[in-house]
Design a protein around this motif. Structure first.
Motif, PDB file in Angstrom:
ATOM      1  N   PRO A  38      43.967  34.641  49.040  1.00  0.00           N
ATOM      2  CA  PRO A  38      43.435  33.636  48.709  1.00  0.00           C
ATOM      3  C   PRO A  38      42.596  33.899  47.258  1.00  0.00           C
ATOM      4  N   ILE A  39      42.514  32.794  46.208  1.00  0.00           N
ATOM      5  CA  ILE A  39      41.807  32.814  45.198  1.00  0.00           C
ATOM      6  C   ILE A  39      40.406  32.745  45.448  1.00  0.00           C
ATOM      7  N   THR A  40      39.531  34.000  45.231  1.00  0.00           N
ATOM      8  CA  THR A  40      38.180  33.775  45.727  1.00  0.00           C
ATOM      9  C   THR A  40      37.492  33.547  44.208  1.00  0.00           C
ATOM     10  N   ILE A  41      36.476  32.595  44.603  1.00  0.00           N
ATOM     11  CA  ILE A  41      35.510  31.991  43.447  1.00  0.00           C
ATOM     12  C   ILE A  41      34.277  32.451  43.870  1.00  0.00           C
ATOM     13  N   ASN A  70      42.442  22.566  49.082  1.00  0.00           N
ATOM     14  CA  ASN A  70      42.993  23.419  50.134  1.00  0.00           C
ATOM     15  C   ASN A  70      44.026  22.268  50.749  1.00  0.00           C
ATOM     16  N   ASP A  71      43.281  21.153  51.184  1.00  0.00           N
ATOM     17  CA  ASP A  71      44.118  20.170  52.096  1.00  0.00           C
ATOM     18  C   ASP A  71      45.340  19.798  51.277  1.00  0.00           C
ATOM     19  N   ASN A  72      45.068  19.762  49.929  1.00  0.00           N
ATOM     20  CA  ASN A  72      46.414  19.410  49.179  1.00  0.00           C
ATOM     21  C   ASN A  72      47.196  20.461  48.555  1.00  0.00           C
ATOM     22  N   GLY A  73      47.114  21.586  49.558  1.00  0.00           N
ATOM     23  CA  GLY A  73      48.188  22.757  49.184  1.00  0.00           C
ATOM     24  C   GLY A  73      47.561  23.907  48.583  1.00  0.00           C
ATOM     25  N   GLY A  74      46.230  23.754  47.978  1.00  0.00           N
ATOM     26  CA  GLY A  74      45.650  24.925  47.319  1.00  0.00           C
ATOM     27  C   GLY A  74      46.178  24.871  45.709  1.00  0.00           C
ATOM     28  N   LEU A  75      45.540  26.004  45.153  1.00  0.00           N
ATOM     29  CA  LEU A  75      45.961  26.309  43.756  1.00  0.00           C
ATOM     30  C   LEU A  75      46.769  27.218  43.615  1.00  0.00           C
ATOM     31  N   LEU A  76      47.798  26.738  42.784  1.00  0.00           N
ATOM     32  CA  LEU A  76      49.003  27.773  42.466  1.00  0.00           C
ATOM     33  C   LEU A  76      49.483  28.191  43.552  1.00  0.00           C
ATOM     34  N   GLY A  77      49.341  27.280  44.751  1.00  0.00           N
ATOM     35  CA  GLY A  77      50.199  27.453  46.178  1.00  0.00           C
ATOM     36  C   GLY A  77      49.153  28.331  46.992  1.00  0.00           C
ATOM     37  N   ARG A  78      48.039  28.942  46.495  1.00  0.00           N
ATOM     38  CA  ARG A  78      47.276  29.766  47.067  1.00  0.00           C
ATOM     39  C   ARG A  78      46.147  29.140  47.728  1.00  0.00           C
ATOM     40  N   LYS A  79      45.455  29.437  48.971  1.00  0.00           N
ATOM     41  CA  LYS A  79      44.178  28.891  49.159  1.00  0.00           C
ATOM     42  C   LYS A  79      42.926  29.136  48.317  1.00  0.00           C
ATOM     43  N   VAL A  80      41.928  28.430  48.299  1.00  0.00           N
ATOM     44  CA  VAL A  80      40.749  28.938  47.441  1.00  0.00           C
ATOM     45  C   VAL A  80      39.698  29.294  48.640  1.00  0.00           C
ATOM     46  N   GLU A  81      38.887  30.229  48.024  1.00  0.00           N
ATOM     47  CA  GLU A  81      37.782  30.583  49.024  1.00  0.00           C
ATOM     48  C   GLU A  81      36.660  30.709  48.286  1.00  0.00           C
ATOM     49  N   LEU A  82      35.459  30.117  48.469  1.00  0.00           N
ATOM     50  CA  LEU A  82      34.097  30.220  47.891  1.00  0.00           C
ATOM     51  C   LEU A  82      33.457  31.480  48.403  1.00  0.00           C
ATOM     52  N   VAL A 334      43.555  26.601  35.230  1.00  0.00           N
ATOM     53  CA  VAL A 334      44.506  27.681  36.141  1.00  0.00           C
ATOM     54  C   VAL A 334      46.050  27.237  36.286  1.00  0.00           C
ATOM     55  N   GLU A 335      46.019  25.924  36.564  1.00  0.00           N
ATOM     56  CA  GLU A 335      47.365  25.299  36.874  1.00  0.00           C
ATOM     57  C   GLU A 335      47.895  25.416  35.379  1.00  0.00           C
ATOM     58  N   ALA A 336      47.334  25.187  34.271  1.00  0.00           N
ATOM     59  CA  ALA A 336      48.135  25.217  33.082  1.00  0.00           C
ATOM     60  C   ALA A 336      48.423  26.437  32.705  1.00  0.00           C
ATOM     61  N   ALA A 337      47.461  27.882  32.845  1.00  0.00           N
ATOM     62  CA  ALA A 337      47.757  29.019  32.341  1.00  0.00           C
ATOM     63  C   ALA A 337      48.176  29.897  33.491  1.00  0.00           C
ATOM     64  N   LYS A 338      48.691  29.110  34.725  1.00  0.00           N
ATOM     65  CA  LYS A 338      49.456  29.856  35.764  1.00  0.00           C
ATOM     66  C   LYS A 338      49.041  31.005  36.258  1.00  0.00           C
ATOM     67  N   CYS A 339      47.485  31.507  36.025  1.00  0.00           N
ATOM     68  CA  CYS A 339      46.939  32.582  36.632  1.00  0.00           C
ATOM     69  C   CYS A 339      45.595  32.500  36.934  1.00  0.00           C
ATOM     70  N   ALA A 340      45.137  33.067  38.136  1.00  0.00           N
ATOM     71  CA  ALA A 340      43.745  33.158  38.421  1.00  0.00           C
ATOM     72  C   ALA A 340      43.363  34.462  38.780  1.00  0.00           C
ATOM     73  N   SER A 341      42.992  35.234  37.895  1.00  0.00           N
ATOM     74  CA  SER A 341      42.324  36.748  38.333  1.00  0.00           C
ATOM     75  C   SER A 341      41.272  37.123  37.335  1.00  0.00           C
ATOM     76  N   GLN A 342      40.743  38.306  37.587  1.00  0.00           N
ATOM     77  CA  GLN A 342      39.742  38.859  36.613  1.00  0.00           C
ATOM     78  C   GLN A 342      40.151  39.206  35.398  1.00  0.00           C
ATOM     79  N   ASP A 343      41.588  39.610  35.260  1.00  0.00           N
ATOM     80  CA  ASP A 343      42.201  40.425  33.931  1.00  0.00           C
ATOM     81  C   ASP A 343      41.870  39.782  32.749  1.00  0.00           C
ATOM     82  N   GLU A 344      41.726  40.279  31.712  1.00  0.00           N
ATOM     83  CA  GLU A 344      41.282  39.939  30.413  1.00  0.00           C
ATOM     84  C   GLU A 344      42.126  38.640  29.920  1.00  0.00           C
TER      85      GLU A 344
END
Lengths: 408, 295
Positions: A38-41, A70-82, A334-344
Motif C-alpha cells: 500500500p501507499i503509506t501516508i 480505497n473504495d474507489n480502487g485506491g491510488l495508482l491501483g494501490r491501497k492507501v494507508e494512513l 500522484v495520479e499526474a506524476a504516476k508515482c508515490a514514493s519518497q525518492d527525490e
C-alpha cells in the motif's frame, strides 16, 4: 527573612511554577513497519492538547478521504494507508513525529498537521527531506514567508484574504451607507489576527477609520473591558479576529453592553455548529468568512458530504473539508506524476506538477503561487433568520446580505 | 483620553470582576490560614462546579443556580474527606511544600476526568438572560455579572458571619491563631481543620457556579485562574479572608482601568506586578490582619 516572608516567597514561586508547567508534558508513540504494497501516508496531528478539537476534525477528514479513495480502487491501483501520530499540540513533538515518519517508518508521502504553530516546524522537516508538503491549516502569513519550496496550503485563501469579498462589498457601498468607523479586536494568534488585519488594511486604504484596535492574549477570560471600549467608541462596525471561545465571549460581552453596530464580522466562531446555542440564538446579522460549505455544488463535494455523513453520522465541517482537500490535492499530483514514493525524483515531479496546475476539490478549483498561497477567496456567510447562509460572492450566494444589521 | 462614561463603565465592570475574584480567592486563603495548605486544586474544583452547573442545566434545563443546593454540601463533604483522608497524612514539617504536590495531582485528576467525561470542547451555559443588562447611571450592568456579584457578596458575608459569630467560627479562628493552645482549651482541632477545609471547598462550589454564568469553560481552564488567585491571597495577606477580598477588589478594579490605556496583555500582568511588589515591600501582605502575621 521571617517565616511569613519565606512562605509568601514559596507560594509565589509555586504559583509561577504551576503556570509554567501548565503548558504540557510528553509521552511516547509507537510504530510498526508496514508492507511495501500500500501507499503509506504519514501524518502527525494534535489529537490531545490545545488543538485537539480541530485536530480530531482533521483526522476524520483524512480518514474519510482514505476510505473513499480505497473504495474507489485506491491510488495508482494501490491501497492507501494512513499512519497518524499524536503530537499533543506540541511543536517539538510534531518535529520528532515527522522525523520518525519519514526517517524510520519510510512513509511514501506526508500530509500536514493542524494550526500554523505546528505547520511551520513540520514543514521545515519535510523541506529538509525534500518531500511534498500539502497542509490543511496553516493560513497565517508567516507560513509563506519561510521560503518553503514544497509547501501548498489546501484551502481557498490565506488568512489575510479571508474577508476580501466583504471588503469589496463595503467599499462599493454608496457613501451614505458605508460604515465610517470600525473597531477591531483580535486574538494574539497569527491566524486570528491575520484575518482581522487583512480587512483592516483594505478598509483603511478605502478611507474607513479605525477607532479601536485591541489585541488580546489567547488565555483572556474576561472580555468586559474590551467590550466596554468598543461600545463606548460607538463604531459603525465591529470586526473580531477570533477563534471559537473568544469570539463567543466577546459577542456576549458586547450584547451585555447593548452595543448595536451596523455591521459585525467575526472569524471562525460563527461558522461552528455550537455557535448559535452558545450565544442564546442572538445571532442575527453576524458575518463570518468561511472556506467551505456542505451545499457547494462542486462535483466532488456531493460525494464527500454523502459518504462522510455515512461514515461519521453527521455532515463535515470546515476542518474536515480542508483535510479532505489536502488528500485530493496530493492524489491529483500522484495520479499526474504516476508515482508515490519518497525518492527525490518522484517528490520533485509532484511539486512541479502542483506548481503549474489547477486541482478540482471540495472547496472549488485551487491553484497556488510560488510560495504555496492559494489564489481564491473565502465566501462570506451571514446569520439570516436563524440560519447561516452564504451572502458573498454573488455567484455562490444563498441569501442577500442584510445591511444594516438587525439588533442582536 | 478615555471619556468619563467609559471610565465609569470600566469602574462598574472592575467592581463586578473584583467581587468574583474575591469569592474565588476566599477558599484559598482559608485553607492556608487553617492548615498552611497551598491548595493548587482550588481552581480545578471551581471548574468542576462550573461543569456540574452546566451539565445539570443541559440535561434538565434547571437554572444553574439551583445546582448550589447539591454542590455546596457535596463540596463541603469532599473537602472534609480530602483533609481527613489525604492532607493529614502529610508530615507537619513539610506540609506546605508537600500539599502543593498533592493538590497539584488532585488538580490533574480533576482536569483529566472532566476531559474524559465532557471532552475538551468549550462549553457555555445558554441562558435566556445571558446577554440581558440593566442601565445604571449611564453604564450597563450585565444581569449575569450582577448575579455572580450577588452570589459572591452573599457567600463572603455568610463566611464572615460564620467566622465571627458562631462557636464553630470561634473554634476555627482559635485553631488558626494557635493550634496547640486551641487544643488545650478543648477544641477538637483535627475536626475543626477538616470543617475549615470543607468550608473552603464549599466556597469553590459557589464560585464555580458564579463563574459558569458568564464564562466559556473547558477542562484546562483552571490553570489560567490559579496564578491570579495565588497573587490575590499573597497581596491580601495569607490567611486573611477580608484581606483577600480587599486585594481582589483592588486588583479587579486596577485591571479594568488599566485596560483603558494599556492592552489586555499588559492589564493582566497587574497581578504579577502586585505579587512581586508585595513580596519585595511587605511580604506578609498589605491587608492581612493579625491572623496573617501569625505565620
Amino acid at each position: 527573612m521571617s517565616t511569613t516572608q519565606r512562605l509568601s516567597w514559596r507560594v509565589a514561586a509555586l504559583a509561577s511554577a504551576t503556570a509554567l508547567t501548565a503548558a504540557g508534558c510528553g509521552s511516547g508513540g509507537g510504530s510498526e513497519d508496514s508492507p511495501d504494497d500500500p501507499i503509506t501516508i504519514g501524518v502527525s496531528l494534535p489529537l490531545t492538547g490545545d488543538f485537539s478539537e480541530p485536530g480530531k476534525g482533521v483526522q476524520r477528514g483524512y480518514k474519510a478521504w482514505a476510505k473513499i479513495i480505497n473504495d474507489n480502487g485506491g491510488l495508482l491501483g494501490r491501497k492507501v494507508e494512513l499512519k497518524i501520530l499524536d503530537d499533543q499540540s506540541n511543536a517539538d513533538r510534531v518535529v520528532s513525529d515527522y522525523e520518525q515518519l519519514i526517517g524510520r517508518d519510510q512513509v511514501d508521502l506526508v500530509f500536514g498537521p493542524f494550526s500554523t504553530r505546528l505547520v511551520v516546524p513540520s514543514a521545515r522537516v519535510a523541506e529538509e527531506y525534500g518531500l511534498l508538503f500539502v497542509e490543511p491549516a496553516g493560513a497565517a502569513p508567516e507560513v509563506f514567508d519561510q521560503g518553503f519550496k514544497n509547501l501548498f496550503y489546501a484551502a481557498p485563501a490565506v488568512a489575510n484574504d479571508h474577508y476580501n469579498h466583504l471588503a469589496e462589498y463595503i467599499l462599493a457601498l454608496p457613501e451614505a451607507e458605508r460604515p465610517k468607523s470600525v473597531a477591531y479586536a483580535a486574538m494574539d494568534d497569527p491566524f486570528a489576527q491575520g484575518t482581522a488585519y487583512g480587512l483592516k488594511d483594505k478598509l483603511e486604504k478605502g478611507g474607513i477609520k479605525t477607532i479601536v484596535d485591541e489585541v488580546y492574549p489567547p488565555n483572556t477570560t474576561d472580555f468586559g473591558s474590551i467590550a466596554a471600549q468598543i461600545a463606548s467608541s460607538k463604531a459603525d462596525m465591529v470586526v473580531g479576529g477570533s477563534q471559537y471561545q473568544d469570539g463567543v465571549n466577546l459577542i456576549v460581552a458586547l450584547q451585555q453592553l447593548n452595543y448595536q453596530p451596523k455591521m459585525a464580522a467575526f472569524s471562525t466562531a460563527p461558522t461552528e455548529p455550537e455557535f448559535a446555542k452558545a450565544i442564546g440564538n442572538k445571532t442575527e446579522g453576524i458575518l463570518a468568512p468561511t472556506g467551505y460549505t456542505q451545499h457547494a455544488d462542486y462535483p466532488s463535494n456531493k460525494e464527500f458530504v454523502e459518504k462522510y455523513t455515512e461514515q461519521f453520522g453527521k455532515a463535515p465541517e470546515e476542518d474536515e473539508a480542508n483535510a479532505y482537500t489536502t488528500g485530493q490535492v496530493v492524489a491529483a499530483a500522484v495520479e499526474a506524476a504516476k508515482c508515490a514514493s519518497q525518492d527525490e525524483e518522484c517528490q520533485q515531479k509532484l511539486v512541479k506538477w502542483l506548481r503549474g496546475n489547477e486541482v478540482e476539490t471540495v472547496v472549488g478549483p485551487l491553484k497556488w503561487d510560488d510560495k504555496g498561497r492559494p489564489q481564491s477567496a473565502h465566501m462570506i456567510q451571514q446569520w439570516v433568520d436563524g440560519e447561516i447562509q452564504i451572502v458573498l460572492p454573488e455567484e455562490q450566494k444563498e441569501a442577500d446580505l442584510v445591511h444594516p444589521k438587525p439588533k442582536w | 483620553m478615555p471619556s468619563a462614561s467609559l471610565v465609569f463603565q470600566s469602574i462598574v465592570l472592575g467592581v463586578l470582576l473584583g467581587g468574583l475574584y474575591a469569592l474565588l480567592a476566599a477558599g484559598l486563603t482559608l485553607y492556608f490560614g487553617v492548615m498552611r495548605v497551598v491548595m493548587i486544586a482550588h481552581s480545578a474544583f471551581l471548574i468542576l462546579a462550573a461543569y456540574l452547573a452546566w451539565y445539570a442545566h443541559r440535561e434538565t434545563g434547571v437554572d444553574p443556580l439551583l445546582t448550589l443546593l447539591v454542590t455546596v454540601p457535596l463540596f463541603f463533604v469532599a473537602g472534609v474527606a480530602m483533609q481527613r483522608l489525604l492532607l493529614t497524612r502529610l508530615r507537619p514539617a513539610t506540609l506546605t511544600m508537600m500539599s502543593v504536590l498533592l493538590t497539584f495531582s488532585v488538580a490533574l485528576v480533576i482536569e483529566g476526568l472532566l476531559g474524559y467525561a465532557f471532552s475538551g470542547t468549550q462549553r457555555r451555559i445558554r441562558l435566556n438572560y445571558s446577554s440581558a443588562s440593566l442601565e445604571f447611571f449611564g453604564a450597563r450592568v450585565a444581569v449575569v455579572k450582577l448575579i455572580a456579584f450577588g452570589l459572591a457578596a452573599a457567600a463572603l458575608l455568610g463566611l464572615y458571619l460564620l467566622m465571627r459569630h458562631s462557636r464553630f467560627g470561634q473554634a476555627l479562628r482559635a485553631t488558626i491563631q494557635h493550634r496547640e493552645a486551641a487544643a488545650l482549651v478543648g477544641i477538637d482541632t483535627d475536626r475543626i481543620a477538616g470543617y475549615g477545609f470543607g468550608l473552603g471547598l464549599a466556597t469553590a462550589a459557589v464560585g464555580g457556579t458564579a463563574l459558569s454564568l458568564d464564562s466559556t469553560i473547558y477542562p484546562s481552564l483552571h490553570w489560567h485562574w490559579i496564578g491570579p488567585l495565588m497573587a490575590i491571597i499573597v497581596v491580601g495577606g495569607l490567611g486573611s479572608v477580608p484581606g483577600a477580598a480587599i486585594a481582589a477588589m483592588a486588583l479587579g478594579l486596577t485591571q479594568s482601568l488599566l485596560q483603558l490605556e494599556l492592552s489586555t496583555t499588559w492589564a493582566q500582568t497587574v497581578f504579577y506586578v502586585a505579587l512581586f511588589a508585595t513580596l519585595a515591600v511587605r511580604p506578609q501582605g498589605f491587608f492581612g490582619g493579625r491572623l496573617a502575621q501569625r505565620f
